[in-house]
Write an enzyme that holds these catalytic residues in place. Structure first.
Site, PDB file in Angstrom:
ATOM      1  N   GLU A 136       1.388   3.829   2.910  1.00  0.00           N
ATOM      2  CA  GLU A 136       1.923   3.288   4.182  1.00  0.00           C
ATOM      3  C   GLU A 136       3.415   3.407   4.334  1.00  0.00           C
ATOM      4  OE1 GLU A 136      -1.890   0.659   4.540  1.00  0.00           O
ATOM      5  OE2 GLU A 136      -0.063  -0.679   4.284  1.00  0.00           O
TER       6      GLU A 136
ATOM      7  N   HIS B   6       0.918  -1.188   0.012  1.00  0.00           N
ATOM      8  CA  HIS B   6      -0.185  -0.078   0.178  1.00  0.00           C
ATOM      9  C   HIS B   6       0.837   1.159  -0.072  1.00  0.00           C
ATOM     10  CE1 HIS B   6      -3.114  -2.674   1.889  1.00  0.00           C
ATOM     11  NE2 HIS B   6      -3.337  -2.551   0.650  1.00  0.00           N
TER      12      HIS B   6
ATOM     13  N   GLU C 188       1.273  -4.365  11.399  1.00  0.00           N
ATOM     14  CA  GLU C 188       0.694  -2.892  11.418  1.00  0.00           C
ATOM     15  C   GLU C 188       1.694  -2.043  12.173  1.00  0.00           C
ATOM     16  OE1 GLU C 188      -1.677  -2.244   9.204  1.00  0.00           O
ATOM     17  OE2 GLU C 188      -2.750  -4.161   8.755  1.00  0.00           O
TER      18      GLU C 188
ATOM     19  N   HIS D 126       2.978  -3.217   7.093  1.00  0.00           N
ATOM     20  CA  HIS D 126       1.989  -2.387   6.791  1.00  0.00           C
ATOM     21  C   HIS D 126       1.919  -1.307   7.678  1.00  0.00           C
ATOM     22  CE1 HIS D 126      -0.885  -4.481   3.428  1.00  0.00           C
ATOM     23  NE2 HIS D 126      -0.028  -5.479   4.048  1.00  0.00           N
TER      24      HIS D 126
HETATM   25 ZN   LIG Z   1      -1.962  -1.730   4.180  1.00  0.00          ZN
END
Ligand SMILES: [Zn+2]
Length: 1158
Positions: free
Chosen positions: A810, A807, A989, A904
């Site tokens: 990010e 992504h 994350e 992420h």
């Molecule tokens: Zn992500």
């Protein structure tokens, strides 16, 4: 209780004794006024509401009605009815609406009785159907007879009437009726009257009640239109100004703000189309039009939206989360398979050179040769070598050295540049970049290194002190602007000179950063807009500040103030400018460099500002570009701004955000980089911005503009005071980390490693759609010796597979990856040991094109690449396709990774945490029966997060989740777990904001802390290895020296005890649970809060008989019981303050009871 019921039933069916009835009412009243609502609910469950309603009907039929019975009965009905969800239906069933209405009518002249009737009316109207029925039967007209302009008389009755009216207006049909009869204007005038006269703020409840009427009436389109036509915006906006300074008046300000926001005319974004300024023709004739994936609950119908349905939204969401859990055991079980022909896997053998490495041969190679071979591996060679000579070659990709030649408007490249939506031009460019122009990176880097020694350059270079004038910056940072002023000026050589000088001046003390490498890499980076500019911070580098900044404390009322300031645009447009100062779609329409205005720029890697509009002198509306080939995904931002004044707070509003909430409401700041600061030795991205708020705005998406109709947008607003006058500053959502930065970082890493110890291979996994190489790294330790034992150990090390940045928004994931990579090649003895334990396969950036082109979520195909893992397309999702292919290959040779982790960033949560996969936890969470004998599961997936919880300060175990959701079935984590059978398959994350636990509690994370997370992840892998795998004595001995192993390993059991599985991954960014009023149309503001009604009733009961009727204004406290006491003259002589008449002073009311049905 049971006995009571029997008595009650019996009494109401047959009793002719008024005293008995009064006593029952008294006992019930006493019973129900104690404790919590449990007793009331018990009474309701036993048919109490129906019984009371029957009693009321009977009592009302007697002539004349007996207030000694009616009043306690009405009070009980109000109290029970408000707790009874089906009260409205029961009222209708009992055909009691007319009874209540006629009682109200009969008592218009008797304020105490009337007030009681109004309470019950209000409770009835809280059911929309009953309210509608009351409205049809004339309830609103009746109430308007009671509601008076400002008066100290009968305020309690007026209040009850207003609140009943507000309840009635929840029905759309009542609202429509009210508007048609002109009540809206009447309500506005009443509100103005009370507002002006209630100088001492004694009647806040009445004022707010009137506002609630307006709030409900404006839920319908007709109401909003009439409100606007009646100058409602002006009236409320003006009146609320007097209230802002008084905190007591918050309920009023809040309600006014809600009405203003709701009625603010909805507008489309000031864009011709919301589709991205950039589109990319997909290979294989795949349509570039992508279905809009906007979340449904985001959409708001423009018509008469159902406020009632909103109330249950939370329930629905939490249910959906559970429904999303995968409960099919067969689907949860590992199901190894292939999504492609097996023979295709052979190609990936080349990506595991470590497995076939012949060290005898290797010894004979010189280190230099090997390096260059590795670097250029898989890069098609071409004769068009890049020769970075500023005077002889026009390089369309880098303005730093040469710009004037290509700046003129006549240049064909410039044409493309200015008209990005012109598809033919784009097509040409893209196909061109896909076919040819593969440049030799090594050549480029080498040339970059020799660049400053270019004699042509040295001639023009003159060593002068750092220029301090603004013109200096302008020449570097916006040659277009210069050129437009004087297209024939010799900007080029001057800028080259400045570049050379800048490179000379560069301190070079930023670890793992080289501006030379950056320039060289940036030149080879292919973007859709063909960027020719570098953002200064990416080129110059960023040094983390020595400490991280606390989260921003949210100032009281910041959102409200901003919203009112937005409304002011409508009411007081005098200071509005409304000038577009930057527009990538229509560069000619923008007026950069206009006096008294900031200049914006974003045409550089990861930049994505689409349009900037100067709203007022120091306020700008900004619009971000959508992801390429989509009409959405706005969250990331990165742009340049300059020409600022000193000591002026500039307000910026990013008006096309899409997320429902943001960490910007919970202490997060954006980041800013000042060029002047950098040149003074402080090259830092710093957390910046104050008065930050994130809220729903009045812009709506329209189908005409290419979006999902009615989709709402949100505003991120912030104010900034820039550190220097006339500086060049960069603002970003989060610390930027571009593709070129990553590539040059890899160059530096390769150079800095110790080749005798660190085995390092950089290969090209594949080319992206945009024609950029996606690097694949292999890192491990060189074999100890050429002895067969050591070689055997080398070949048999287990794999760890890491990747990041699927992504593009990010960027935090890239900083974590940076920390991982730097640690892995470092000379740290732990890293040394770790390299001996594992072979690392790393894809540091899975979505280079998205990063380059300033996307937030998607690739050039407009797809979220982390939703393509089940069946990636080799054409559309090459990086996913080949990463998966490589993983298949590793599995096919029995070398599936021990750990797989995809880095992420998480925009809605704090801290750093892992998502993993567990069959049992998923089934448990979904409430399925789990037969543990049938389903066995290795709990080894928990070990790594437990270790991280111990060793990494930003990591929090309690935020981890191991649930498998249906909606996540195509993410890397789930697919690698299922298809490759990798037990330890994770998504890591990292917050954009900061931490709520541990060492960094209350602090916003900086790049240093993110990098630390990356290195601690490596440490955790080593501990995992020592705990989970058989180790040689040698390794254990080394580890024992380096780590306090006993502690590390046992401590994780303690971590397990604190573990609680309470978080669900609903999206990568689930909705935020924290409560801050950010939602425009929320109707959960306590308006329907019946605890207030309870209080009103209590106040009435404690009212002492005989006090003067208009005593109400003797205290400053609004509606305090004292102020309201004595507003009514009781006709019930009562010596006790409970005012519960137990005496049977008047008789003759019982016949009605006898005739009433059971
Ligand atoms: Zn992500």
């Amino acid at each position: 209780m049971c006995r009571l019921r029997r008595i009650k039933r019996k009494s109401w069916q047959s009793s002719c004794d008024k005293d008995v009835l009064l006593n029952i009412l008294s006992v019930l009243t006493d019973l129900l006024s104690l404790g919590t609502g449990r007793r009331i609910h018990y009474v309701i469950s036993k048919g109490g509401s129906e019984a009371l309603l029957q009693a009321l009907i009977s009592a009302a039929r007697t002539e004349p009605p007996d207030p000694s019975i009616l009043l306690p009965l009405l009070r009980l009905l109000a109290r029970v009815g408000q707790q009874d969800r089906k009260f409205g239906i029961k009222v209708q069933k009992a055909e009691a609406t007319d009874v209540i209405l006629s009682l109200t009518r009969q008592n218009l002249g008797h304020h105490l009785n009337l007030t009681h009737c109004l309470w019950v009316l209000r409770v009835c109207a809280s059911n929309v159907a009953a309210g509608t029925m009351l409205g049809i039967n004339g309830a609103m007209e009746l109430l308007f007879k009671v509601i008076t302009p400002y008066s100290k008389q009968h305020v309690r009755t007026v209040r009850a009437a207003i609140e009943a009216l507000a309840a009635l207006l929840k029905s759309k049909s009542n609202s429509r009726q009210a508007v048609n009869r002109g009540y809206l204007g009447g309500l506005l005038r009443l509100y103005q009257d009370w507002h002006h006269n209630d100088v001492s703020n004694n009647y806040i409840y009445i004022r707010r009640g009137l506002l609630l009427c307006l709030k409900h009436i404006t839920n319908i389109q007709l109401g909003r239109e009439t409100f606007l036509g009646s100058r409602g915006m002006e009236i409320l906006f003006t009146s609320v100004q007097d209230c802002l300074s008084c905190k007591n008046l918050d309920p009023i300000v809040t309600t006014v703000t809600q009405i203003l926001r709701k009625c603010y005319p909805k507008e489309p974004l000031p864009l011709v189309t919301v589709r991205s300024s950039y589109s990319f023709p997909l290979p294989g004739n795949v349509k570039t039009e992508r279905p809009c994936m906007g979340s449904e609950d985001d959409n708001e119908s423009d018509g008469e939206e159902d406020m009632e349905t909103d109330l249950n939204k939370d329930d629905v969401e939490s249910k959906e989360e559970d429904y999303d859990l995968e409960t099919d055991v067969n689907k949860l079980r590992s199901r190894p398979g292939l999504d492609r022909p097996e023979e295709e896997l052979g190609q990936y053998e080349a990506m595991c050179p470590e497995l076939s490495l012949n060290f005898q041969e290797l010894d004979s190679e010189s280190e230099e040769e090997k390096k260059s071979e590795d670097r250029t591996e898989n890069l098609p060679s071409t004769s068009s070598h890049f020769i970075p000579s500023g005077n002889s070659v026009k390089d369309p990709n880098c303005r730093w050295r040469t710009q004037s030649g290509t700046e003129a408007g006549s240049d064909p490249g410039e044409k493309d540049f200015k008209v990005p939506l012109q598809s033919s031009a784009k097509k040409e460019k893209c196909s061109r970049s896909l076919i040819g122009e593969k440049r030799e990176i090594v050549e480029t880097v080498q040339n970059a290194n020799s660049y400053e020694e270019d004699p042509a350059k040295s001639d023009t270079f003159s060593p002068c002190p750092l220029p301090k004038e603004a013109a200096w910056y302008k020449k570097i940072f916006n040659p277009q602007c210069e050129a437009s002023i004087d297209p024939t000026s010799g900007v080029r050589s001057e800028t080259s000179e400045i570049m050379t000088k800048l490179l000379e001046e560069h301190q070079g003390n930023i670890p793992f950063h080289s501006p030379h490498f950056y320039i060289a890499r940036a030149k080879g980076t292919k973007s859709i807009p063909a960027y020719r500019d570098l953002a200064f911070p990416d080129f110059w580098g960023h040094q983390p500040p020595p400490s991280c900044k606390p989260m921003l404390e949210r100032q009281y009322g910041v959102q409200r103030d901003k919203v009112l300031d937005d409304v002011r645009r409508l009411i007081q447009p005098g200071d509005l400018i409304g000038r577009t100062v930057f527009d990538i779609d229509e560069p000619s329409h923008s007026s950069p460099g206009a006096p008294d205005c900031l200049t914006f720029f974003s045409k550089f890697e990861s930049g994505n500002l689409r349009k900037a509009i100067q709203v007022r002198e120091f306020e700008y509306d900004l619009i971000m570009n959508a992801d390429v080939n989509t009409n959405q995904h706005h969250q990331w931002f990165y742009f340049e701004v300059r020409g600022m004044k000193l000591a002026v707070p500039y307000r910026f509003n990013i008006i096309n955000c899409e997320k429902l909430n943001s960490q910007f409401n919970y202490g997060m700041q954006l980041v800013m980089y000042s060029v002047k600061e950098a040149l003074q030795g402080r090259p830092l991205w710093l957390r910046a911005g104050h008065n930050i708020s994130y809220y729903k705005n009045h812009y709506r998406c329209s189908a005409a503009a290419g979006g999902a109709r009615g989709k709402c947008y949100y505003t991120l607003t912030f104010s900034i005071e820039f550190p220097h006058e006339d500086d060049v500053c960069y603002l970003a959502y989060h610390y930027p980390y571009t593709y070129s930065a990553m590539m040059s970082h890899l160059d530096v890493l390769e150079q800095s490693r110790n080749p005798k110890k660190v085995y390092w291979r950089q290969q090209v996994l594949c080319q992206t759609l945009g024609g950029n190489p996606c690097p694949l790294l292999t890192i491990t330790a060189m074999p100890e010796s050429r002895k067969s034992d050591d070689l055997e150990q080398f070949y048999s090390r287990p794999y760890v597979f890491l990747m990041a940045r699927v992504h593009p928004g990010e960027s935090n994931a890239s900083w974590v990856m940076k920390g991982t990579l730097e640690f892995l090649v470092s000379s740290d003895p732990i890293a040394d040991l770790l390299r001996k334990c594992f072979i690392f396969k790393i894809v540091p950036m899975l979505n280079p094109d998205g990063v380059i082109n300033g996307n937030h979520r998607c690739s050039l195909s407009g797809d979220d690449l982390n939703r393509q893992w089940l069946a990636p397309s080799s054409q559309l999702h090459p990086t996913i396709y080949h990463t998966k292919g490589l993983l298949y290959y590793l599995r096919s040779i029995g070398r599936a990774p021990l750990v797989f982790c995809d880095y992420h960033g998480h925009s809605q949560k704090k801290n750093v945490f892992l998502y993993g996969c567990s069959i049992k936890e998923t089934l448990w969470q979904a409430g399925c029966m789990v037969d543990t004998a049938v389903i066995t599961e290795d709990v080894g997936y928990r070990t790594l997060p437990k270790i991280l919880d111990k060793v990494a300060p930003a990591f929090v175990m309690s935020s981890c989740s191991f649930l498998v959701e249906k909606s996540r079935e195509s993410t890397a984590r789930v697919v690698v777990w299922q298809e490759m059978g990798v037990l330890r398959s994770y998504t890591m994350e990292s917050t954009y904001c900061g931490c709520s636990h541990g060492l960094y509690k209350g602090l916003q994370l900086g790049t240093q802390e993110l990098e630390e997370m990356g290195s601690k992840f490596c440490l955790a892998l080593l501990i995992l290895h020592l705990k989970s795998l058989p180790c040689s004595k040698k390794v254990m001995a080394q580890a024992a020296l380096l780590l306090d192993l006993d502690e590390e390993i046992t401590i994780t059991d303690r971590a397990q005890r604190r573990y609680s599985n309470n978080s669900l991954e609903t999206e990568d960014e689930p909705p935020c649970a924290e409560e801050i009023d950010y939602n425009t149309d929320s109707c959960s503001d306590g308006e329907g809060d019946f605890s207030e009604l309870d209080q009103e009733i209590q106040e009435c009961l404690s009212w002492v008989e005989g006090e003067a009727e208009d005593e109400g204004d003797t205290t400053g406290q609004t509606c305090s019981s004292k102020a309201l006491r004595g507003l009514y003259i009781s006709n019930q002589p009562s010596s006790s303050s409970t005012a519960l008449p137990l005496s049977s002073a008047s008789l003759g009311v019982y016949s009605g009871f006898e005739s009433s049905p059971a």
